[in-house]
Design a protein around this motif. Structure first.
Motif, PDB file in Angstrom:
ATOM      1  N   LYS A 106       3.715  16.156   1.734  1.00  0.00           N
ATOM      2  CA  LYS A 106       2.535  15.635   1.062  1.00  0.00           C
ATOM      3  C   LYS A 106       1.549  15.069   2.070  1.00  0.00           C
ATOM      4  O   LYS A 106       1.921  14.482   3.071  1.00  0.00           O
ATOM      5  N   LYS A 107       0.308  15.251   1.783  1.00  0.00           N
ATOM      6  CA  LYS A 107      -0.739  14.763   2.668  1.00  0.00           C
ATOM      7  C   LYS A 107      -0.977  13.293   2.415  1.00  0.00           C
ATOM      8  O   LYS A 107      -1.073  12.852   1.284  1.00  0.00           O
ATOM      9  N   TRP A 108      -1.107  12.509   3.492  1.00  0.00           N
ATOM     10  CA  TRP A 108      -1.359  11.074   3.370  1.00  0.00           C
ATOM     11  C   TRP A 108      -2.823  10.807   3.705  1.00  0.00           C
ATOM     12  O   TRP A 108      -3.367  11.354   4.642  1.00  0.00           O
ATOM     13  N   SER A 109      -3.464   9.962   2.936  1.00  0.00           N
ATOM     14  CA  SER A 109      -4.845   9.607   3.229  1.00  0.00           C
ATOM     15  C   SER A 109      -5.115   8.199   2.803  1.00  0.00           C
ATOM     16  O   SER A 109      -4.470   7.670   1.925  1.00  0.00           O
ATOM     17  N   VAL A 110      -6.105   7.585   3.483  1.00  0.00           N
ATOM     18  CA  VAL A 110      -6.583   6.267   3.097  1.00  0.00           C
ATOM     19  C   VAL A 110      -7.900   6.466   2.387  1.00  0.00           C
ATOM     20  O   VAL A 110      -8.857   6.972   2.961  1.00  0.00           O
ATOM     21  N   LEU A 111      -7.951   6.099   1.127  1.00  0.00           N
ATOM     22  CA  LEU A 111      -9.128   6.377   0.318  1.00  0.00           C
ATOM     23  C   LEU A 111     -10.203   5.326   0.513  1.00  0.00           C
ATOM     24  O   LEU A 111      -9.931   4.153   0.690  1.00  0.00           O
ATOM     25  N   THR A 112     -11.438   5.730   0.452  1.00  0.00           N
ATOM     26  CA  THR A 112     -12.544   4.806   0.381  1.00  0.00           C
ATOM     27  C   THR A 112     -12.692   4.358  -1.054  1.00  0.00           C
ATOM     28  O   THR A 112     -12.175   4.972  -1.984  1.00  0.00           O
ATOM     29  N   LEU A 113     -13.411   3.276  -1.238  1.00  0.00           N
ATOM     30  CA  LEU A 113     -13.599   2.749  -2.586  1.00  0.00           C
ATOM     31  C   LEU A 113     -14.287   3.758  -3.482  1.00  0.00           C
ATOM     32  O   LEU A 113     -13.920   3.951  -4.639  1.00  0.00           O
ATOM     33  N   THR A 114     -15.278   4.473  -2.927  1.00  0.00           N
ATOM     34  CA  THR A 114     -15.994   5.450  -3.739  1.00  0.00           C
ATOM     35  C   THR A 114     -15.076   6.551  -4.217  1.00  0.00           C
ATOM     36  O   THR A 114     -15.077   6.939  -5.388  1.00  0.00           O
ATOM     37  N   THR A 115     -14.245   7.068  -3.304  1.00  0.00           N
ATOM     38  CA  THR A 115     -13.308   8.132  -3.681  1.00  0.00           C
ATOM     39  C   THR A 115     -12.341   7.645  -4.725  1.00  0.00           C
ATOM     40  O   THR A 115     -12.010   8.359  -5.670  1.00  0.00           O
ATOM     41  N   ALA A 116     -11.864   6.399  -4.567  1.00  0.00           N
ATOM     42  CA  ALA A 116     -10.893   5.865  -5.516  1.00  0.00           C
ATOM     43  C   ALA A 116     -11.473   5.772  -6.911  1.00  0.00           C
ATOM     44  O   ALA A 116     -10.801   6.076  -7.898  1.00  0.00           O
ATOM     45  N   ILE A 117     -12.744   5.352  -7.001  1.00  0.00           N
ATOM     46  CA  ILE A 117     -13.375   5.242  -8.311  1.00  0.00           C
ATOM     47  C   ILE A 117     -13.510   6.609  -8.952  1.00  0.00           C
ATOM     48  O   ILE A 117     -13.247   6.807 -10.138  1.00  0.00           O
ATOM     49  N   VAL A 118     -13.886   7.606  -8.137  1.00  0.00           N
ATOM     50  CA  VAL A 118     -14.009   8.967  -8.662  1.00  0.00           C
ATOM     51  C   VAL A 118     -12.668   9.448  -9.189  1.00  0.00           C
ATOM     52  O   VAL A 118     -12.568  10.029 -10.264  1.00  0.00           O
ATOM     53  N   LEU A 119     -11.597   9.213  -8.418  1.00  0.00           N
ATOM     54  CA  LEU A 119     -10.272   9.634  -8.857  1.00  0.00           C
ATOM     55  C   LEU A 119      -9.890   8.957 -10.156  1.00  0.00           C
ATOM     56  O   LEU A 119      -9.322   9.569 -11.055  1.00  0.00           O
ATOM     57  N   PRO A 130      -1.827  -9.748   9.261  1.00  0.00           N
ATOM     58  CA  PRO A 130      -1.183  -9.257  10.480  1.00  0.00           C
ATOM     59  C   PRO A 130       0.249  -8.771  10.231  1.00  0.00           C
ATOM     60  O   PRO A 130       1.045  -9.445   9.574  1.00  0.00           O
ATOM     61  N   ASN A 131       0.544  -7.594  10.732  1.00  0.00           N
ATOM     62  CA  ASN A 131       1.868  -6.971  10.679  1.00  0.00           C
ATOM     63  C   ASN A 131       2.322  -6.577   9.268  1.00  0.00           C
ATOM     64  O   ASN A 131       3.396  -6.025   9.097  1.00  0.00           O
ATOM     65  N   VAL A 132       1.513  -6.835   8.289  1.00  0.00           N
ATOM     66  CA  VAL A 132       1.847  -6.486   6.899  1.00  0.00           C
ATOM     67  C   VAL A 132       0.912  -5.410   6.376  1.00  0.00           C
ATOM     68  O   VAL A 132       1.357  -4.375   5.872  1.00  0.00           O
ATOM     69  N   ALA A 133      -0.382  -5.642   6.492  1.00  0.00           N
ATOM     70  CA  ALA A 133      -1.401  -4.660   6.106  1.00  0.00           C
ATOM     71  C   ALA A 133      -2.627  -4.946   6.966  1.00  0.00           C
ATOM     72  O   ALA A 133      -3.385  -5.871   6.679  1.00  0.00           O
ATOM     73  N   PHE A 134      -2.812  -4.151   8.016  1.00  0.00           N
ATOM     74  CA  PHE A 134      -3.873  -4.433   8.966  1.00  0.00           C
ATOM     75  C   PHE A 134      -4.290  -3.148   9.688  1.00  0.00           C
ATOM     76  O   PHE A 134      -3.601  -2.126   9.605  1.00  0.00           O
ATOM     77  N   ILE A 135      -5.411  -3.223  10.374  1.00  0.00           N
ATOM     78  CA  ILE A 135      -5.909  -2.108  11.178  1.00  0.00           C
ATOM     79  C   ILE A 135      -5.504  -2.354  12.624  1.00  0.00           C
ATOM     80  O   ILE A 135      -5.867  -3.368  13.212  1.00  0.00           O
ATOM     81  N   ASP A 136      -4.744  -1.415  13.198  1.00  0.00           N
ATOM     82  CA  ASP A 136      -4.261  -1.625  14.565  1.00  0.00           C
ATOM     83  C   ASP A 136      -5.304  -1.216  15.600  1.00  0.00           C
ATOM     84  O   ASP A 136      -6.440  -0.846  15.261  1.00  0.00           O
ATOM     85  N   GLU A 137      -4.900  -1.253  16.884  1.00  0.00           N
ATOM     86  CA  GLU A 137      -5.841  -0.972  17.975  1.00  0.00           C
ATOM     87  C   GLU A 137      -6.319   0.468  17.982  1.00  0.00           C
ATOM     88  O   GLU A 137      -7.334   0.793  18.612  1.00  0.00           O
ATOM     89  N   ASN A 138      -5.632   1.331  17.273  1.00  0.00           N
ATOM     90  CA  ASN A 138      -6.043   2.729  17.159  1.00  0.00           C
ATOM     91  C   ASN A 138      -6.819   3.000  15.875  1.00  0.00           C
ATOM     92  O   ASN A 138      -6.989   4.155  15.475  1.00  0.00           O
ATOM     93  N   ASN A 139      -7.259   1.926  15.232  1.00  0.00           N
ATOM     94  CA  ASN A 139      -8.024   2.014  13.986  1.00  0.00           C
ATOM     95  C   ASN A 139      -7.222   2.645  12.848  1.00  0.00           C
ATOM     96  O   ASN A 139      -7.761   3.299  11.960  1.00  0.00           O
ATOM     97  N   LYS A 140      -5.913   2.433  12.888  1.00  0.00           N
ATOM     98  CA  LYS A 140      -5.023   2.969  11.859  1.00  0.00           C
ATOM     99  C   LYS A 140      -4.536   1.853  10.947  1.00  0.00           C
ATOM    100  O   LYS A 140      -4.153   0.785  11.420  1.00  0.00           O
ATOM    101  N   LEU A 141      -4.529   2.112   9.646  1.00  0.00           N
ATOM    102  CA  LEU A 141      -3.961   1.174   8.695  1.00  0.00           C
ATOM    103  C   LEU A 141      -2.443   1.228   8.802  1.00  0.00           C
ATOM    104  O   LEU A 141      -1.837   2.298   8.696  1.00  0.00           O
ATOM    105  N   THR A 142      -1.815   0.082   9.022  1.00  0.00           N
ATOM    106  CA  THR A 142      -0.367   0.066   9.186  1.00  0.00           C
ATOM    107  C   THR A 142       0.170  -1.317   8.827  1.00  0.00           C
ATOM    108  O   THR A 142      -0.551  -2.166   8.322  1.00  0.00           O
TER     109      THR A 142
END
Length: 275
Positions: A2-15, A50-62
């Motif tokens: 399955k493809k993983w993606s982080v949705l923007t607010l606009t996309t989420a509303i459309v969905l 921090p360490n729970v839901a954050f953007i890391d140094e590579n701009n990744k949500l983790t």
């Protein structure tokens, strides 16, 4: 896969409007047997924990909650989980208004929330709420010592509910100050003297205060499991919560949850006796 993606607010509303949340119908695949595609689930989370839901140094949500949702996604073929980030204070409203289907942000179960929302049953961490003050502050030893003082919290949080309930029972003795919930802001306000304290989950202190400028004082104000949150009185949400519990049991049994906790939180936060 399955493809993983982080949705923007606009996309989420459309969905949400087009029926891709739990209340909508899944699409039927054109492959052999006409198998159904997985139901898309929009998961609300934040970026400032921090360490729970954050953007890391590579701009990744983790973080712990984020990676746990991704692990659940791998194990439930009938669902596809998409993460949508937003301010913490908007999470519950977005859940209520069907913009998201569940919340993953170390959500503590308490009676006030149980009246309005559905929780899954399998906890994935355990914590105690205590008072956080500057390390050199020896004047505060319990919540009663905060009477007449400013206490920082985040609106809609479990800690805010604790403080608000204390005020109901003590003639508004605390001067509650609401913030955006950014960890660095809490420490800055304490150091600047704008507030005297805030309430924090015990395991989060090293995460939000790596330099050791704060300490926890007094007895626990509450102790609770953390779980995922869903809309109440919604059969599809109940089905989703049940399936997530099935996945969590597997994740616990094979040691993956303990591994994720130790990786992101520094210890096994899934065991209440460690707290």
């Amino acid at each position: 896969m399955k493809k993983w993606s982080v949705l923007t607010l606009t996309t989420a509303i459309v969905l949400a409007l087009t029926g891709c949340s739990t209340g909508g119908d899944t699409k039927t695949a054109s492959g052999a047997g006409g198998a159904k595609e997985p139901t898309k689930i929009i998961v609300g989370t934040g970026t400032q924990f921090p360490n729970v839901a954050f953007i890391d140094e590579n701009n990744k949500l983790t973080g712990y909650d984020v990676e746990l949702v991704r692990e659940i996604d791998k194990r439930l073929d009938d669902y596809e989980f998409d993460l949508q980030t937003m301010e913490f204070t908007n999470l519950l409203l977005s859940l209520e208004t069907n913009k998201i289907d569940m919340v993953a942000h170390q959500m503590e179960k308490n009676p006030e929330r149980e009246q309005k929302y559905l929780f899954n049953k399998e906890a994935y961490s355990h914590w105690k709420n205590k008072i956080a003050v500057l390390k050199d502050d020896n004047t505060i030893h319990s919540i009663d010592d905060l009477k007449g003082k400013k206490v920082l919290t985040t609106a809609t949080s479990a800690q805010a509910i604790l403080l608000e309930n204390y005020n109901k029972q003590n003639n508004n003795a605390l001067d509650i100050v609401y913030s955006s919930g950014v960890a660095n802001d809490s420490i800055a306000q304490l150091k600047a003297g704008r507030v005297a304290a805030f309430v924090a989950a015990d395991f989060t202190l090293p995460l939000i205060d790596p330099s050791g400028e704060l300490k926890l004082v007094g007895p626990p104000l509450s102790e609770s499991d953390t779980l995922f949150m869903f809309r109440k009185d919604d059969p599809e949400e109940q089905k989703l919560a049940d399936r997530i519990d099935e996945a969590l049991k597997e994740i616990k049994a094979d040691g993956t949850l303990k591994k994720l906790s130790e990786q992101w939180l520094g210890f096994d936060a899934t065991q209440s006796e460690t707290k």
